[in-house]
Design an enzyme around this catalytic site. Sequence first.
Site, short mmCIF file in Angstrom:
data_model
loop_
_atom_site.label_atom_id
_atom_site.label_comp_id
_atom_site.label_asym_id
_atom_site.label_seq_id
_atom_site.Cartn_x
_atom_site.Cartn_y
_atom_site.Cartn_z
CD GLU A 1 -2.73 -1.36 2.34
OE1 GLU A 1 -2.59 -1.30 3.36
OE2 GLU A 1 -4.16 -1.30 2.17
CD GLU B 1 -2.86 -7.07 4.01
OE1 GLU B 1 -2.88 -7.61 2.96
OE2 GLU B 1 -2.70 -5.73 3.90
C1 1HE Z 1 7.35 -7.95 12.17
C2 1HE Z 1 6.88 -7.75 10.72
C3 1HE Z 1 5.36 -7.16 10.88
C4 1HE Z 1 8.68 -8.82 10.46
N1 1HE Z 1 4.87 -6.66 12.03
N2 1HE Z 1 7.05 -7.34 13.05
N3 1HE Z 1 2.38 -8.46 6.41
C5 1HE Z 1 3.03 -9.78 6.70
O1 1HE Z 1 2.04 -10.44 7.02
C6 1HE Z 1 4.21 -9.89 6.66
C7 1HE Z 1 4.77 -10.30 7.95
N4 1HE Z 1 6.34 -10.79 7.86
C8 1HE Z 1 6.86 -11.78 7.31
O2 1HE Z 1 6.31 -12.28 6.52
C9 1HE Z 1 8.27 -11.79 7.44
O3 1HE Z 1 8.78 -11.21 8.54
C10 1HE Z 1 9.11 -11.26 6.28
C11 1HE Z 1 9.07 -11.96 4.82
C12 1HE Z 1 8.74 -9.60 5.80
C13 1HE Z 1 10.75 -11.25 6.41
O4 1HE Z 1 10.89 -12.42 6.99
P1 1HE Z 1 12.36 -12.78 7.77
O5 1HE Z 1 12.72 -14.23 8.02
O6 1HE Z 1 13.39 -12.02 7.03
O7 1HE Z 1 12.13 -12.03 8.89
P2 1HE Z 1 11.26 -12.41 10.43
O8 1HE Z 1 12.35 -13.35 11.17
O9 1HE Z 1 9.90 -12.95 9.94
O10 1HE Z 1 11.30 -11.24 11.24
C14 1HE Z 1 12.20 -10.53 11.67
C15 1HE Z 1 11.81 -9.55 12.53
O11 1HE Z 1 10.88 -8.54 12.19
C16 1HE Z 1 10.94 -10.04 13.83
O12 1HE Z 1 11.05 -9.58 15.00
P3 1HE Z 1 11.92 -10.11 16.26
O13 1HE Z 1 12.01 -9.18 17.28
O14 1HE Z 1 11.32 -11.55 16.53
O15 1HE Z 1 13.41 -10.34 15.61
C17 1HE Z 1 9.61 -10.06 13.30
O16 1HE Z 1 8.21 -10.31 14.36
C18 1HE Z 1 9.62 -8.72 12.79
N5 1HE Z 1 8.62 -8.49 11.65
N6 1HE Z 1 7.28 -8.43 9.93
C19 1HE Z 1 5.63 -6.65 13.14
N7 1HE Z 1 4.47 -7.09 9.94
C20 1HE Z 1 -3.28 -0.69 7.40
S1 1HE Z 1 -3.74 -2.36 7.43
C21 1HE Z 1 -2.27 -3.20 6.71
C22 1HE Z 1 -2.53 -4.56 6.94
C23 1HE Z 1 -0.99 -5.32 6.88
O17 1HE Z 1 -0.10 -4.72 6.26
S2 1HE Z 1 -0.94 -6.86 7.40
C24 1HE Z 1 0.90 -7.25 7.61
C25 1HE Z 1 1.06 -8.03 6.29
#
Ligand code: 1HE
Length: 269
Positions: free
Chosen positions: A123, A143
């Site tokens: 977005e 989502e």
């Molecule tokens: C996060 C987030 C997040 C990572 N919120 N903390 N978006 C999603 O569903 C995408 C969610 N994220 C992922 O699928 C993956 O993290 C990634 C593909 C982006 C990256 O993977 P990777 O293996 O490099 O990293 P990771 O181990 O999953 O995450 C590393 C850290 O980033 C980890 O934190 P840590 O404290 O445990 O080290 C994760 O928690 C953090 N992290 N993504 C919070 N999204 C206005 S409405 C909009 C609606 C949406 O956008 S829904 C979200 C969709």
Amino acid sequence: MPAADVFALPLTRIALHEGAGGVLEAVLNRPEKRNALDAEAVEDLVRLFDAVPRAGVRAVLLRAAGDHFCAGLDLVEHHREDRSPAAFMHLCLRWHEAFNKMEYGGVPVIAALKGAVVGGGLELASAAHIRVADASTYYALPEGQRGLFTGGGATIRVTQMIGKPRTVDMMLTGRVYRGQEALTLGFSQYLAEGSSDDLAREVAAKVAQNLPLSNFAITSGVSHLQNMSALDASYAEAVLAGVVNTQPDARARLAAFADKSAPRVRADD
Ligand code: 1HE
């Protein structure tokens, strides 16, 4: 109206650098969380894009620290806050405030995309005027799988980019697009052979050479005109062209064409 100093803004999630030729480089700077957008990051975007039109900036290069452009909504914060419907609606309105300021602010925003451009990250990218991807870039709207729905404009801007059927499929199935296919479908206008940062910087430098009033009309004008009926848009386009096409700063460029010193448009440009 006083000029704005973007470097004085109290930003915590975005780092700013002065680029060449009036380009402002804005870097999503929370790589340890894959640049997930928490409420603070959204406020940073509002603050930044509120100030940009008054800051003498000729173009913004929006790029990201780390391997991923943006993982979308901060899901951990969202889980922790356990928000009410009204609280989340108001948060979404802040996302819209930020993205509308980007799209309608009149200053070209060029986004350098890499890694995950997902959910709210897509977005955010879709509010930029030019998107540059590279071989690592991928797009998804996960989502639906998370029990959520898009709230940062995907229903509007992603459908404008790739059409309603593909957007709905991405939302329902979590389908991922990347590479040449994503370029062809319209997720980005460029696919870099090397780094998207480098190509986006080149694109931003080129865009920044245009007169600011032309860029204002191209960026905010096209978006506003798209929201109107064709009848009203043709009227408003004429008014806009009346202002832009008679700007004194354009006279030197027109003179250069007339005296044949300006470059011609060639097929290999
Ligand atoms: C996060 C987030 C997040 C990572 N919120 N903390 N978006 C999603 O569903 C995408 C969610 N994220 C992922 O699928 C993956 O993290 C990634 C593909 C982006 C990256 O993977 P990777 O293996 O490099 O990293 P990771 O181990 O999953 O995450 C590393 C850290 O980033 C980890 O934190 P840590 O404290 O445990 O080290 C994760 O928690 C953090 N992290 N993504 C919070 N999204 C206005 S409405 C909009 C609606 C949406 O956008 S829904 C979200 C969709």
